[in-house]
Design a protein around this motif. Structure first.
Motif, short mmCIF file in Angstrom:
data_model
loop_
_atom_site.label_atom_id
_atom_site.label_comp_id
_atom_site.label_asym_id
_atom_site.label_seq_id
_atom_site.Cartn_x
_atom_site.Cartn_y
_atom_site.Cartn_z
N TYR A 1 0.96 -1.17 0.10
CA TYR A 1 0.06 0.13 0.03
C TYR A 1 0.78 1.15 -0.02
CZ TYR A 1 0.83 1.23 4.91
OH TYR A 1 1.71 1.45 6.02
N TYR A 2 2.06 1.25 0.67
CA TYR A 2 2.86 2.32 0.83
C TYR A 2 3.70 2.68 -0.50
CZ TYR A 2 5.70 5.86 2.77
OH TYR A 2 6.61 7.10 3.66
N ARG B 1 2.52 1.89 -3.44
CA ARG B 1 1.68 2.51 -4.37
C ARG B 1 1.33 3.86 -4.13
NH1 ARG B 1 -0.37 -1.31 -7.60
NH2 ARG B 1 -0.15 -3.57 -6.73
N LYS B 2 1.14 4.02 -2.70
CA LYS B 2 1.04 5.66 -2.37
C LYS B 2 1.93 6.60 -2.77
CE LYS B 2 0.19 8.23 1.90
NZ LYS B 2 0.26 8.13 3.46
N LYS B 3 3.18 6.06 -2.92
CA LYS B 3 4.58 6.84 -3.11
C LYS B 3 4.66 6.96 -4.73
CE LYS B 3 8.01 7.32 -0.65
NZ LYS B 3 7.91 8.92 -0.12
N GLY B 4 3.91 6.09 -5.47
CA GLY B 4 4.03 5.96 -6.90
C GLY B 4 5.36 5.35 -7.27
N ILE B 5 5.70 4.44 -6.67
CA ILE B 5 7.05 3.66 -6.89
C ILE B 5 6.70 2.47 -7.76
CG2 ILE B 5 8.76 2.11 -5.85
CD1 ILE B 5 8.50 3.92 -3.33
N GLU B 6 7.55 2.36 -8.73
CA GLU B 6 7.41 0.93 -9.75
C GLU B 6 8.16 -0.21 -8.92
OE1 GLU B 6 8.81 -0.51 -13.93
OE2 GLU B 6 9.05 1.42 -13.58
N SER B 7 7.41 -1.19 -8.53
CA SER B 7 8.03 -2.02 -7.65
C SER B 7 8.37 -3.21 -8.78
CB SER B 7 6.97 -2.50 -6.70
OG SER B 7 5.96 -3.08 -7.50
N ILE B 8 9.65 -3.79 -8.26
CA ILE B 8 10.22 -5.11 -9.03
C ILE B 8 10.59 -5.96 -7.71
CG2 ILE B 8 12.15 -6.01 -10.50
CD1 ILE B 8 12.24 -3.17 -11.66
N LEU B 9 10.15 -7.21 -7.88
CA LEU B 9 10.45 -8.18 -6.86
C LEU B 9 11.23 -9.32 -7.30
CD1 LEU B 9 8.14 -8.84 -3.68
CD2 LEU B 9 9.07 -10.87 -5.30
N THR B 10 12.11 -9.94 -6.63
CA THR B 10 12.80 -11.17 -6.92
C THR B 10 12.36 -12.19 -5.75
OG1 THR B 10 14.65 -10.77 -5.70
CG2 THR B 10 14.67 -10.32 -8.07
N CYS C 1 8.15 0.60 5.94
CA CYS C 1 7.81 1.95 5.16
C CYS C 1 9.03 2.98 5.21
CB CYS C 1 6.49 2.53 5.61
SG CYS C 1 5.06 1.57 5.21
N GLU C 2 9.64 3.05 6.44
CA GLU C 2 10.75 3.68 6.64
C GLU C 2 12.02 3.25 5.93
OE1 GLU C 2 11.06 6.70 7.71
OE2 GLU C 2 8.56 6.47 8.68
N LEU C 3 12.10 2.10 5.63
CA LEU C 3 13.21 1.36 4.62
C LEU C 3 13.03 2.03 3.32
CD1 LEU C 3 13.61 -2.30 5.64
CD2 LEU C 3 14.90 -0.65 6.63
N PRO D 1 -5.79 -0.15 3.87
CA PRO D 1 -5.12 -1.40 3.94
C PRO D 1 -4.88 -2.38 5.05
CG PRO D 1 -3.52 0.54 3.96
CD PRO D 1 -5.02 1.19 3.92
N VAL D 2 -5.27 -3.59 4.99
CA VAL D 2 -5.45 -4.18 6.22
C VAL D 2 -4.04 -4.45 7.10
CG1 VAL D 2 -7.20 -5.63 4.99
CG2 VAL D 2 -4.85 -6.33 4.93
N LYS D 3 -3.05 -4.12 6.51
CA LYS D 3 -1.70 -4.36 7.22
C LYS D 3 -1.26 -3.11 7.84
CE LYS D 3 -0.90 -8.88 7.04
NZ LYS D 3 0.34 -9.23 6.61
#
Length: 363
Positions: free
Chosen positions: A16-17, A19-28, A285-287, A325-327
């Protein structure tokens, strides 16, 4: 902003965070059947280890890397990857090699505490049951391991001998009767901020795991100075001199009126929901803020809130629906987390009385 996240298990805590910040997320992720793979913008299934994430970080031209790894064994590989990627100008928000080597081995951690002048329970390294000089009861541990793995409480010589039927060496520590306390510290670019201490219950000779205890935030124990806990945690983090999350475990002995440092974890930890409920600061989120260049001590202090909170093991939650967001506590007074059958509910309120009422309503 493009951020590479490593590991999917904790990703729903921050989706949720992101998306809120408009970050493009890539995950391995190394497990193609892992949870949360439907949440990021892109997912790459890679072999175990950090070679795959390192390659993806470079080829996908990411701006930063945020490992979401909640277990100890990969941390040294993450730290070595951090060195290599940061030489190429890609920041990795994680502890460095020195910090991981000092904290991932309990013997190294004990020596580190001694060097920086932080009190820790008396201990010795045993190669045989006959080497013991401490009085019973004692706590027996292996140098590496988490979550209570390979930890025993020995009440007598027979218990000690039984432990050595399985292990050839032990870190033997004086058993401290008292209160268990955890605290998170955030560190970045040489700056550190301590969050509120969390009370995890009293020690038991049965070795009851903290996951099976009711926890409270903030820590409010007669005789315990929370400023001392925060000051000691800050001292430890400053001497580790690294980035990311530090979760520190302490023990307060009522008999000795002494705060003892037990161990440090350089990774996301089990008290993060309770910390977030207590002060409004989500360490994961601070990370992300660190990765974006948006982290500052002033900003964290400005966001700091003050609540009473508790965390209770419930097995499976069957109560009212949780808001999105539930978390997150942004729109909720409570958050449910953990795998089915072992779920916990973390609840917060502005007063002790309101907290009691919420507990009665939800459990």
């Amino acid at each position: 902003m493009r951020i590479l996240f490593i590991g999917s298990r904790l990703y729903d805590d921050v989706d949720y965070y992101v998306r809120k910040k408009g970050i493009e997320s890539i995950l391995t992720e190394s497990n193609e059947d892992a949870i949360n793979l439907d949440l990021p913008d892109q997912v790459f299934i890679v072999p175990r280890g950090m070679d795959g994430p390192k390659q993806i970080a470079v080829t996908q031209d990411v701006d930063a890397v945020v490992p979401l790894i909640g277990i100890d064994p990969p941390l040294i590989q993450v730290a070595k990857m951090k060195e290599e990627l940061e030489e190429q100008g890609i920041p990795v928000i994680a502890a460095d090699v020195r910090a991981v080597e000092l904290t991932s081995n309990k013997i190294n951690t004990k020596q580190f505490y001694k060097e920086i002048g932080v009190a820790t329970p008396d201990y010795q390294i045993l190669n045989s049951p006959d080497d013991l000089t401490l009085d019973f009861p004692v706590v027996l541990k292996q140098g590496e391991g988490q979550g209570g793995k390979d930890i025993r409480i020995a009440l007598n010589q027979d218990d000690l001998k039984e432990y050595f039927e399985e292990f050839s060496e032990a870190l033997c520590e004086k058993f401290i009767e008292g209160s268990e306390i955890s605290i998170e510290v955030l560190g970045f670019n040489g700056e550190y901020i301590t969050l509120p201490p969390i009370y995890k219950g009293e020690t038991t000779l049965e070795g009851t795991h903290p996951l099976n205890k009711v926890k409270l935030g903030p820590c409010l124990i007669d005789g315990v100075d929370n400023n001392l806990i925060q000051h000691t945690a800050y001292k430890v983090a400053r001497n580790l001199d690294s980035d990311g999350i530090f979760e520190m475990d302490f023990m307060y002995s009522h008999k000795d009126n002494q705060l003892y440092a037990i161990e440090v974890n350089t990774r996301p930890n089990g008290t993060r929901y309770l910390t977030s409920a207590t002060c409004g600061i989500n360490s994961l989120c601070e990370l992300i803020n660190m990765a974006c260049g948006d982290f500052s001590l002033k900003d964290v202090l400005d966001k700091m809130e003050y609540y009473y909170s508790t965390e209770i093991p419930i097995g499976n939650y069957t109560g009212p629906e949780i808001n999105e967001p539930v978390k997150s506590f942004d729109n909720n007074d409570f958050v449910v987390h953990g795998p089915e059958g072992y779920q916990r509910i973390t609840i917060r309120a502005e007063s002790k009385k309101e907290l009691e009422n919420l507990i009665n309503d939800l459990t």
